[in-house]
Design a protein around this motif. Sequence first.
Motif, PDB file in Angstrom:
ATOM      1  N   MET A   1       0.846  -1.191   0.000  1.00 21.09           N
ATOM      2  CA  MET A   1       0.000   0.000   0.000  1.00 21.09           C
ATOM      3  C   MET A   1       0.883   1.242   0.000  1.00 21.09           C
ATOM      4  SD  MET A   1      -2.653   1.372   2.907  1.00 21.09           S
ATOM      5  CE  MET A   1      -3.035  -0.296   3.420  1.00 21.09           C
ATOM      6  N   ARG A   2       0.452   2.265  -0.719  1.00 23.34           N
ATOM      7  CA  ARG A   2       1.193   3.522  -0.749  1.00 23.34           C
ATOM      8  C   ARG A   2       0.214   4.676  -0.550  1.00 23.34           C
ATOM      9  NH1 ARG A   2       5.061   5.740  -5.678  1.00 23.34           N
ATOM     10  NH2 ARG A   2       5.922   7.518  -4.573  1.00 23.34           N
ATOM     11  N   ILE A   3       0.561   5.603   0.354  1.00 25.15           N
ATOM     12  CA  ILE A   3      -0.318   6.729   0.604  1.00 25.15           C
ATOM     13  C   ILE A   3       0.435   8.046   0.445  1.00 25.15           C
ATOM     14  CG2 ILE A   3      -1.575   5.300   2.267  1.00 25.15           C
ATOM     15  CD1 ILE A   3      -0.621   7.376   4.421  1.00 25.15           C
ATOM     16  N   LEU A   4      -0.344   9.106   0.285  1.00 26.55           N
ATOM     17  CA  LEU A   4       0.191  10.460   0.224  1.00 26.55           C
ATOM     18  C   LEU A   4      -0.265  11.211   1.464  1.00 26.55           C
ATOM     19  CD1 LEU A   4       1.554  12.839  -1.313  1.00 26.55           C
ATOM     20  CD2 LEU A   4      -0.685  13.285  -2.356  1.00 26.55           C
ATOM     21  N   LEU A   5       0.689  11.806   2.184  1.00 23.37           N
ATOM     22  CA  LEU A   5       0.393  12.627   3.354  1.00 23.37           C
ATOM     23  C   LEU A   5       0.677  14.081   3.018  1.00 23.37           C
ATOM     24  CD1 LEU A   5      -0.248  13.073   6.380  1.00 23.37           C
ATOM     25  CD2 LEU A   5       2.160  12.561   6.859  1.00 23.37           C
ATOM     26  N   VAL A   6      -0.358  14.910   3.105  1.00 24.28           N
ATOM     27  CA  VAL A   6      -0.215  16.346   2.834  1.00 24.28           C
ATOM     28  C   VAL A   6      -0.465  17.075   4.145  1.00 24.28           C
ATOM     29  CG1 VAL A   6      -0.846  18.255   1.313  1.00 24.28           C
ATOM     30  CG2 VAL A   6      -1.189  15.892   0.537  1.00 24.28           C
ATOM     31  N   GLU A   7       0.602  17.458   4.820  1.00 22.44           N
ATOM     32  CA  GLU A   7       0.521  18.055   6.158  1.00 22.44           C
ATOM     33  C   GLU A   7       1.712  18.991   6.330  1.00 22.44           C
ATOM     34  OE1 GLU A   7       0.049  19.555   9.325  1.00 22.44           O
ATOM     35  OE2 GLU A   7      -1.458  17.947   9.296  1.00 22.44           O
ATOM     36  N   ASP A   8       1.441  20.264   6.637  1.00 25.25           N
ATOM     37  CA  ASP A   8       2.520  21.255   6.706  1.00 25.25           C
ATOM     38  C   ASP A   8       3.206  21.313   8.069  1.00 25.25           C
ATOM     39  OD1 ASP A   8       0.080  22.396   7.713  1.00 25.25           O
ATOM     40  OD2 ASP A   8       1.025  24.367   7.649  1.00 25.25           O
ATOM     41  N   GLU A   9       2.625  20.721   9.099  1.00 19.51           N
ATOM     42  CA  GLU A   9       3.243  20.738  10.420  1.00 19.51           C
ATOM     43  C   GLU A   9       4.223  19.574  10.551  1.00 19.51           C
ATOM     44  OE1 GLU A   9       0.724  21.530  13.850  1.00 19.51           O
ATOM     45  OE2 GLU A   9      -0.932  21.939  12.476  1.00 19.51           O
ATOM     46  N   ILE A  10       5.526  19.898  10.562  1.00 20.85           N
ATOM     47  CA  ILE A  10       6.557  18.871  10.608  1.00 20.85           C
ATOM     48  C   ILE A  10       6.403  17.987  11.845  1.00 20.85           C
ATOM     49  CG2 ILE A  10       9.044  18.416  10.673  1.00 20.85           C
ATOM     50  CD1 ILE A  10       8.083  19.586   8.048  1.00 20.85           C
ATOM     51  N   GLY A  11       6.014  18.601  12.960  1.00 16.31           N
ATOM     52  CA  GLY A  11       5.844  17.851  14.202  1.00 16.31           C
ATOM     53  C   GLY A  11       4.752  16.804  14.126  1.00 16.31           C
ATOM     54  N   ILE A  12       3.828  16.954  13.190  1.00 13.06           N
ATOM     55  CA  ILE A  12       2.792  15.948  12.965  1.00 13.06           C
ATOM     56  C   ILE A  12       3.210  15.005  11.850  1.00 13.06           C
ATOM     57  CG2 ILE A  12       0.430  15.586  12.132  1.00 13.06           C
ATOM     58  CD1 ILE A  12      -0.360  18.170  13.526  1.00 13.06           C
ATOM     59  N   SER A  13       3.744  15.570  10.774  1.00 10.48           N
ATOM     60  CA  SER A  13       4.065  14.790   9.586  1.00 10.48           C
ATOM     61  C   SER A  13       5.138  13.735   9.832  1.00 10.48           C
ATOM     62  CB  SER A  13       4.506  15.728   8.453  1.00 10.48           C
ATOM     63  OG  SER A  13       4.827  14.991   7.292  1.00 10.48           O
TER      64      SER A  13
END
Length: 224
Positions: A1-13
């Motif tokens: 499985m491959r997903i895309l994570l779009v999140e600007d907060e490095i502490g979350i990403s």
Amino acid sequence: MRILLVEDEIGISEPLVTLLEKSKISTDAVYDGASGLIQAQKGYYDVIVLDIMLPEMDGIDVLKTLRAQGVHTPVLLLTAKDSVDDKIAGLEIGADDYLTKPFYPQEVVARVRALARRSADWSQGDRLSFEDITLIVSNAIVEVAGKAENLTAKEAQILEMLVKNAGNVISKEKLLDTVWGLDSEATYNTVEIYIHYLRKKLERSSKVKIITVRGLGYSLRESK
């Protein structure tokens, strides 16, 4: 499985990427909406995890654009907003699920797996078979002539592409782009090494083999 994570907060990403990878979910991370849209349009992903509050282009506009373009990849929205109206708005424009910050990272993993199982690309189910081999996607296990072999996440992704496209040729470039991502330093030699590993794990099969099509790539075919 491959997903895309779009999140600007490095502490979350970053912690999310670490946990997802440990769960054998290959994850590409980008940090703004415009980059997220470009990546999502490529159609590589089983699930997109999309924050609403993003620089350059917010998650709502990203999702609206994708759905207008006919991209139906399941989307899990992440947001700090917790009102019922916000949730309804996200779902009405095409989101498949919604998670409010703060959240437990393990819940993201569980929801990603649930969305992947329901996705169109998952219509063949968690088990993908060709002749006497069966790939159990979620666990990264291949059964060869009835005996199980553990796979790495990358091996499982390569084999998934080969099984889904059995009989067709997949180029090294396509494998690099899809499995490792555009920003990876992996090379054609990396692909060759992983193909070698897979061949070793499939060698008990009397019915299928991975063949090299010179100048083109690789194909999973019936043995002759």
